[in-house]
Enzyme design. Sequence first.
Site, PDB file in Angstrom:
ATOM      1  N   GLN A  96      94.418  57.947  45.246  1.00  0.00           N
ATOM      2  CA  GLN A  96      95.024  59.046  44.507  1.00  0.00           C
ATOM      3  C   GLN A  96      95.679  58.547  43.225  1.00  0.00           C
ATOM      4  OE1 GLN A  96      97.817  60.636  47.336  1.00  0.00           O
ATOM      5  NE2 GLN A  96      96.418  62.200  48.092  1.00  0.00           N
TER       6      GLN A  96
ATOM      7  N   THR B 230      96.629  68.914  54.440  1.00  0.00           N
ATOM      8  CA  THR B 230      97.312  68.424  53.249  1.00  0.00           C
ATOM      9  C   THR B 230      97.002  69.357  52.097  1.00  0.00           C
ATOM     10  OG1 THR B 230      97.273  66.681  51.558  1.00  0.00           O
ATOM     11  CG2 THR B 230      95.356  66.845  52.961  1.00  0.00           C
TER      12      THR B 230
ATOM     13  N   CYS C 113     103.530  71.028  49.812  1.00  0.00           N
ATOM     14  CA  CYS C 113     103.173  69.723  50.374  1.00  0.00           C
ATOM     15  C   CYS C 113     103.533  69.817  51.839  1.00  0.00           C
ATOM     16  CB  CYS C 113     103.937  68.590  49.689  1.00  0.00           C
ATOM     17  SG  CYS C 113     103.690  66.989  50.486  1.00  0.00           S
TER      18      CYS C 113
END
Length: 230
Positions: free
Chosen positions: A52, A83, A196
């Site tokens: 990421q 996620t 999140c």
Amino acid sequence: MKTIGLLGGMSWESSQTYYRLLNEGVKARLGGLHSAKLILYSVDFAEIEALQHQGNWAETANILSRAARALEEAGADFLVIGTNTMHKVAPEIEQAIGIPLLHIADATAGVLKRDGVSSVGLLGTRFTMEQDFYRARLEQSGIRVIVPNESERELIHRVIYGELCQGAINPASKQAYLEIVASLAERGAEAVILGCTEIGLLIQQADTPVALYDTTEIHAAQAVEKTLDT
């Protein structure tokens, strides 16, 4: 009952919340000793996190697509990616499988529209707050998205990876998050999305008068409806 394919481990701290909510949801609907039929594929998040921050989303897509295919081959009837951030590569994952994907942003937008919320603040990783893959999905549903300022985004991101994904709950970080929630409300947000799946470990609705929408709870609830849909 359909079998849920849960693609998790990003982080496992929130994946265990998904597991609990899915089982609680099925039990609440069916009673007795009923629990969810699900298959869990948990990745090594350290590998994903490094990719990421390198910006190597193509390789994250390859890893998660292989995992999604494994869930399908194991008998999953549909896929839940546990996620928000990795929904950036949801299109690539969808192309790799032949079963439906329940998109977390679509589930959240549906609940917001049901509740008549048209302007929301968004908390999440920098990727989720700053890039279009998530925000645009909400905006296409007619929802105005307000994100924290630069320094607030940096703090939110740092706490997610440095604390919450590692199971650390810091009272100072909780207070900072709540101040950001209040700031978003002052800027016109009717509610704030906990975008999140770890943020719900830190702040809950009882902590603030601002309406919070926890994407983990919303996503899991949609999966419960899907698994029981005949």
